[in-house]
Design a protein around this motif. Structure first.
Motif, PDB file in Angstrom:
ATOM      1  N   LEU A  68      40.523  32.660  33.308  1.00  0.00           N
ATOM      2  CA  LEU A  68      40.908  33.585  34.369  1.00  0.00           C
ATOM      3  C   LEU A  68      41.025  34.995  33.822  1.00  0.00           C
ATOM      4  CD1 LEU A  68      43.829  31.462  35.887  1.00  0.00           C
ATOM      5  CD2 LEU A  68      41.393  31.326  36.453  1.00  0.00           C
ATOM      6  N   ASP A  69      40.493  35.943  34.551  1.00  0.00           N
ATOM      7  CA  ASP A  69      40.676  37.351  34.238  1.00  0.00           C
ATOM      8  C   ASP A  69      41.478  37.946  35.387  1.00  0.00           C
ATOM      9  OD1 ASP A  69      40.054  40.317  34.174  1.00  0.00           O
ATOM     10  OD2 ASP A  69      39.015  39.664  32.362  1.00  0.00           O
ATOM     11  N   VAL A  70      42.701  38.382  35.082  1.00  0.00           N
ATOM     12  CA  VAL A  70      43.634  38.825  36.122  1.00  0.00           C
ATOM     13  C   VAL A  70      43.896  40.319  35.978  1.00  0.00           C
ATOM     14  CG1 VAL A  70      45.934  38.518  37.123  1.00  0.00           C
ATOM     15  CG2 VAL A  70      44.706  36.544  36.190  1.00  0.00           C
ATOM     16  N   ASP A  71      43.735  41.049  37.065  1.00  0.00           N
ATOM     17  CA  ASP A  71      44.036  42.477  37.114  1.00  0.00           C
ATOM     18  C   ASP A  71      45.058  42.704  38.216  1.00  0.00           C
ATOM     19  OD1 ASP A  71      44.168  45.216  37.281  1.00  0.00           O
ATOM     20  OD2 ASP A  71      42.000  45.525  37.165  1.00  0.00           O
ATOM     21  N   PRO A  72      46.359  42.663  37.882  1.00  0.00           N
ATOM     22  CA  PRO A  72      47.377  42.801  38.927  1.00  0.00           C
ATOM     23  C   PRO A  72      47.288  44.122  39.687  1.00  0.00           C
ATOM     24  CG  PRO A  72      48.348  41.953  36.903  1.00  0.00           C
ATOM     25  CD  PRO A  72      46.962  42.405  36.565  1.00  0.00           C
ATOM     26  N   ALA A  73      46.938  45.205  39.012  1.00  0.00           N
ATOM     27  CA  ALA A  73      46.886  46.504  39.677  1.00  0.00           C
ATOM     28  C   ALA A  73      45.841  46.514  40.788  1.00  0.00           C
ATOM     29  CB  ALA A  73      46.592  47.602  38.657  1.00  0.00           C
ATOM     30  N   ASP A 168      55.783  43.244  38.520  1.00  0.00           N
ATOM     31  CA  ASP A 168      54.897  43.710  37.450  1.00  0.00           C
ATOM     32  C   ASP A 168      53.714  42.791  37.196  1.00  0.00           C
ATOM     33  OD1 ASP A 168      56.291  41.591  36.442  1.00  0.00           O
ATOM     34  OD2 ASP A 168      57.088  42.623  34.680  1.00  0.00           O
ATOM     35  N   GLY A 169      53.428  41.888  38.126  1.00  0.00           N
ATOM     36  CA  GLY A 169      52.304  40.974  37.913  1.00  0.00           C
ATOM     37  C   GLY A 169      52.200  39.947  39.020  1.00  0.00           C
ATOM     38  N   ALA A 170      52.256  38.665  38.642  1.00  0.00           N
ATOM     39  CA  ALA A 170      52.123  37.580  39.610  1.00  0.00           C
ATOM     40  C   ALA A 170      52.626  36.293  38.996  1.00  0.00           C
ATOM     41  CB  ALA A 170      50.660  37.416  40.037  1.00  0.00           C
ATOM     42  N   VAL A 171      52.943  35.334  39.850  1.00  0.00           N
ATOM     43  CA  VAL A 171      53.291  33.992  39.400  1.00  0.00           C
ATOM     44  C   VAL A 171      52.668  33.000  40.375  1.00  0.00           C
ATOM     45  CG1 VAL A 171      55.513  33.965  40.646  1.00  0.00           C
ATOM     46  CG2 VAL A 171      55.143  32.422  38.705  1.00  0.00           C
TER      47      VAL A 171
END
Length: 476
Positions: A68-73, A168-171
């Motif tokens: 997974l490549d995650v970009d929260p912004a 600041d991100g995700a869960v």
């Protein structure tokens, strides 16, 4: 799950059917991937009593490899799921569960597969040239590349699962259907598998998941965190937490590897309780048998990031600093729910009843609150008598009070019926051993208890597990 108060959840309505990109569809047709495999399609669902379309038939997943490549912004996830499975019938086609995200390509045994999508169901029809790999008993590999903004699934009561955005991100929280919001798979608790989950996030964020941290690599301002879960895990117990975490690693005297990740805003208030993890694990092992995994720990988000705690495998997720009772509850789930996993969602009381009873046992051993007092309090609570714990009236009720409180009462009534504490705890340890890393139903539990005790406990089951009304305590 957090039992104070338990939050009933149901999946959101299925999204409208989505079409594959035209270029992909043409490529698949051009590759000649629309038929030819002998056999029959696997079922689109395993006929769970409450989630009829959940899960898929015809195969058993043995391993998920998720990159997974995650970009929260940007609120963006790009993923590659490599799914290794064993066919349980001769397959001409099979299904995967996936909610919301866009499918970019699919291969089965390295060849493009035709894909049809209807809501949360992907139907994959492999190329004719791979038909031998889809014979009953054979192992085959499916690779799905996908991307998009993951869904947050909101239930009728307002509780949320799936992909939850945090400060600041995700869960990612998966019970009962939320895992399909971030990876494709066979999303029913009856199909457990090993996992490798690699999550790449921008610095200075950290990605935490289940099992043990295998590697951490940083390049061009992004860090890939590779987590491995060797023991079988139901998909609803898989998690990914992305954010700014204070992390700590250690090893218990029993050799269990601990990893905790705590949001800095929750760190000070969490420290004393998290320091109790080794003691809680040791105490739990004395009650329930050997700890069933090689790693443990916790993920503590900041207050408000989610509405409930969840017993994600190896390290539960907490929505802010937990107290000791909640820690005991979620760690007990590592035995009851995570190792011994329900066969269907109707068997939830086996998870929550035992985890709630663990709280009662802890209170008796550490807080001078006799189990009988906890039982009496639950007995007097009207909410616990809304329905029998083994028969929630609908999917939205599988996390309601009777599943917890009355479930724990069932466990205690067995203990009273046996009238021998040593034999009772031997019974509990035998149960976790007999179904270690497997699935079990209510019928399995009833048969096990009666065989081990040599007693016909029909009256107990009828009154406490299936009865509609509150039985007099004197009935035993």
């Amino acid at each position: 799950m957090d039992h104070r108060p338990p939050a009933p959840r149901r999946p959101a309505p299925a999204p409208a059917p989505l079409l594959l990109p035209l270029a992909l569809a043409l490529a698949l047709l051009g590759a000649g991937c629309t038929g030819g495999v002998e056999g029959s399609p696997g079922a689109a669902g395993v006929r769970d009593p409450y989630f009829r379309g959940l899960g898929n038939g015809g195969y058993d997943v043995t391993h998920y490899g998720l990159k997974l490549d995650v970009d929260p912004a940007a609120d963006r996830l790009r993923g590659t799921a490599t799914i290794t499975a064993r066919a349980t019938q001769d397959l001409s086609a099979f299904h995967l569960d996936l909610a919301g995200l866009d499918v970019e390509s699919v291969t089965v045994e390295g060849r493009p597969a035709a894909v049809n999508r209807a809501g949360e169901e992907l139907t994959l029809r492999p190329a004719a040239r791979v038909e031998d790999r889809l014979r009953k008993g054979r192992t085959f590999t499916t690779v799905v590349r996908y991307s998009g903004s993951p869904l947050t699934i909101t239930g009728a009561d307002g509780s949320q699962e799936g992909w939850l955005r945090t400060a600041d991100g995700a869960v990612a929280l998966g019970e009962p259907t939320g895992s399909m919001a971030w990876f494709p798979g066979n999303h029913h608790p009856s199909d457990k598998a090993a996992y490798d989950i690699e999550v790449t996030v921008p610095e200075p964020l950290t990605a935490v998941s289940n099992g043990e941290l295998v590697s951490r690599r940083t390049a061009k301002g992004r860090t890939a965190h590779h987590w491995r879960t060797a023991e079988p895990m139901a998909s609803y117990l898989a998690t990914v937490a992305v954010g700014r975490f204070t992390t700590q690693e250690s090893v218990t005297p029993d050799g269990i590897r601990l990893f905790t990740a705590v949001d800095p805003k929750s760190a000070a208030a969490s420290k004393d309780v998290l320091d109790e993890i080794p003691a809680v694990l040791k105490w739990s092992a004395e009650k329930f048998g050997p700890y069933p995994f090689t790693s443990a720990g916790a993920i503590v988000e900041r207050t408000g990031d989610s509405d409930y705690a969840l017993e994600t495998q190896n390290r539960p997720v907490f929505p802010g600093p937990p107290d000791t009772g909640l820690l005991v509850h979620e760690l007990a789930h590592q035995w009851f729910g995570n190792s011994v996993t329900p066969a269907t969602w109707q068997d939830m009381w086996l998870n929550e009843g035992f985890a709630t009873y663990a709280e009662w046992l802890w209170a008796a051993d550490h807080d001078d609150v006799p189990v009988e007092e906890s039982f009496d309090e639950a007995y007097e609570d009207e909410d616990n008598w809304e329905f029998p714990p083994a028969e929630p009236p609908a999917a939205v009720n599988i996390s309601d009070a009777p599943v917890y409180g009355r479930g724990a009462m069932v466990v205690h009534r067995i203990r009273l019926e046996m009238d021998d504490d040593e034999a009772f705890f031997d019974l509990v340890k035998g149960w976790t051993k007999a179904h270690r890393h497997a699935n079990a139903s209510t019928d399995d539990f009833i048969a096990y208890v009666e065989e081990e005790t040599g007693q016909d406990l029909t009256d107990l089951w009828d009154a406490w597990l299936y009865g509609e009304s509150r039985p007099p305590v004197e009935e035993g």
